[in-house]
Design an enzyme around this catalytic site. Structure first.
Site, mmCIF file in Angstrom:
data_model
loop_
_atom_site.group_PDB
_atom_site.id
_atom_site.type_symbol
_atom_site.label_atom_id
_atom_site.label_comp_id
_atom_site.label_asym_id
_atom_site.label_seq_id
_atom_site.Cartn_x
_atom_site.Cartn_y
_atom_site.Cartn_z
ATOM 1 N N LYS A 59 0.969 -1.422 0.005
ATOM 2 C CA LYS A 59 -0.025 0.156 -0.137
ATOM 3 C C LYS A 59 0.754 1.153 0.095
ATOM 4 C CE LYS A 59 -3.375 -2.771 0.425
ATOM 5 N NZ LYS A 59 -4.358 -3.394 -0.772
ATOM 6 N N TYR A 272 -12.319 -15.092 3.662
ATOM 7 C CA TYR A 272 -11.535 -14.288 3.959
ATOM 8 C C TYR A 272 -10.916 -14.228 5.265
ATOM 9 C CZ TYR A 272 -9.249 -9.377 4.792
ATOM 10 O OH TYR A 272 -8.438 -8.695 4.922
ATOM 11 N N TYR A 298 -3.214 -12.546 3.297
ATOM 12 C CA TYR A 298 -2.712 -12.186 1.950
ATOM 13 C C TYR A 298 -1.420 -13.153 1.213
ATOM 14 C CZ TYR A 298 -5.828 -8.341 3.063
ATOM 15 O OH TYR A 298 -6.879 -7.658 3.282
HETATM 16 C C1 LIG Z 1 -0.284 -7.716 2.565
HETATM 17 C C2 LIG Z 1 -1.366 -7.498 1.350
HETATM 18 N N1 LIG Z 1 -1.322 -8.098 0.176
HETATM 19 C C3 LIG Z 1 -1.907 -7.744 -0.724
HETATM 20 C C4 LIG Z 1 -3.134 -7.140 -0.845
HETATM 21 C C5 LIG Z 1 -4.029 -6.982 -1.746
HETATM 22 O O1 LIG Z 1 -4.077 -5.736 -2.498
HETATM 23 P P1 LIG Z 1 -5.182 -5.069 -3.274
HETATM 24 O O2 LIG Z 1 -6.256 -4.670 -2.303
HETATM 25 O O3 LIG Z 1 -4.432 -3.925 -3.999
HETATM 26 O O4 LIG Z 1 -5.471 -6.096 -4.209
HETATM 27 C C6 LIG Z 1 -3.439 -6.314 0.607
HETATM 28 C C7 LIG Z 1 -4.580 -5.416 0.630
HETATM 29 O O5 LIG Z 1 -4.869 -5.196 1.728
HETATM 30 C C8 LIG Z 1 -2.370 -6.432 1.588
HETATM 31 O O6 LIG Z 1 -2.786 -6.069 3.045
#
Ligand SMILES: Cc1ncc(COP(=O)(O)O)c(C=O)c1O
Length: 341
Positions: A59, A272, A298
């Site tokens: 981010k 999720y 994630y």
């Molecule tokens: C560690 C991590 N990886 C990947 C993502 C996913 O990215 P995006 O929300 O841009 O798809 C997030 C989103 O919160 C994240 O915190």
């Protein structure tokens, strides 16, 4: 380069100012032991977890551009939101501290059952408080941005100048920012003497993948971008990638093709935020073979998806595949029971 789509993309990206909050370029490193273990394509990792500020993550690259807008708009307060262990919120809170802005976060409760008793206290939550953010508990309704907008409106009514950072920092400008990752991968892989067959990463709110897709289409036209759905909502993820990708491509004056959007389902586990056996295997394998710290929400699910694609024979030994490590390690500490640690 001049006159090519890649040249046009790089020239367009230069029009955008960034604050320099993120440590860029992030490293591109070989994963030799994981490659040997899997006997598949050569694996590389793009270390987007190493962007620096507030323990880093994907981010920050988006915030570097988005918060330039916030400062230009005269904001004195950043407002954002996310689930209890959101990495996005933590990076917004760290950026606010660094910029001397107040930070108010809408913390969504109820999207998942707390996996451990100290889920609401450890990891990203502790860091949010450490960075001085004010946390506002709100119920999860499925609308990712309404509570953020409501909170910003309330703060504006109190005389503040809030800037609302969308959920996951996903917006057309967030996708513009993320196209720079593909530019970096193109430059770094060329220097290392290879062309990636694929870039694989976890995908949630969409702008990370949108930026990678449009950046790769310009700079790495032979490279497939594969997003692993971690939201257990692959159609919604794909629709958001297309939405942000199209908008960002228009801003940057480069093409965007829907066919370039591949979101792979089946690796999000039961829901999720709930890691399953494959996520835990991916986290442990990456830690033990590479010292790489993935997370249960994630990047661990992204790696689980990559391992499954390799084991299904998607690539051969001559291929090179780049895994984008998007960060998230602080959340690991909220899941120690699930990991058996
Ligand atoms: C560690 C991590 N990886 C990947 C993502 C996913 O990215 P995006 O929300 O841009 O798809 C997030 C989103 O919160 C994240 O915190």
């Amino acid at each position: 380069m001049k006159g090519t789509i890649a040249g046009r993309l790089e020239a367009s990206l230069m029009r955008f100012k960034r604050l320099g909050l993120a440590h860029l370029p992030t490293p591109l490193e070989p994963l030799k032991r994981l490659t040997e273990h899997l006997r598949g394509p050569s694996l590389w990792v793009k270390r987007e977890d190493c962007t620096g500020l507030g323990l880093g993550g994907n981010k920050l690259r988006k915030l570097d551009y988005v918060l330039h807008e916030a400062l230009r708009a005269g904001a004195d307060t950043l407002v954002s939101g996310g689930v209890v262990q959101s990495n996005s919120q933590r990076q917004v809170a760290a950026a606010a501290a660094k910029l001397g802005l107040a930070c108010h976060l809408a913390v969504y409760h109820g999207r998942l059952a707390p996996p451990t008793p100290d889920y609401g206290r450890t990891g990203n939550v502790a860091l949010n408080k450490l960075f001085g953010a004010v946390l506002h508990d709100v119920p999860w309704t499925g609308d990712r941005n309404q509570a953020i907008r409501d909170l910003a409106d309330r703060l504006a009514a109190q005389g503040r100048r809030p800037y609302a950072v969308p959920y996951g920092v996903s917006s057309p400008l967030g996708a513009v920012a993320y196209a720079t990752t593909a530019v970096e991968i193109a430059q770094q892989s060329a220097k290392a003497g290879f062309m990636p067959s694929a870039i694989v990463h976890c995908s949630g709110s969409g702008a990370t993948q949108a930026g990678l897709v449009l950046g790769a289409a310009a700079c790495l036209p032979q490279t497939r971008v594969i997003g692993i759905d971690i939201d257990a909502e692959p159609e919604r993820v794909a629709a958001d990638v297309v939405k942000y990708g199209r908008a960002a491509a228009e801003i940057l004056n480069v093409p965007f093709a829907n066919e370039g959007v591949e979101v792979v389902a089946g690796h999000a586990g039961p829901a999720y935020g709930v890691p399953h056996a494959a996520t835990i295997e991916a986290i442990k394998l990456s830690a033990r073979l590479e010292g790489l710290v993935l997370d249960p929400v994630y990047s661990g699910k992204g790696m689980a998806g990559l391992l499954a694609l390799i084991r299904d024979g998607r690539w051969s030994a001559g291929d090179r595949v780049v895994f984008v490590h998007t960060g998230g390690a602080p959340a690991l500490f909220a899941y120690l029971d699930a990991l058996g640690l």
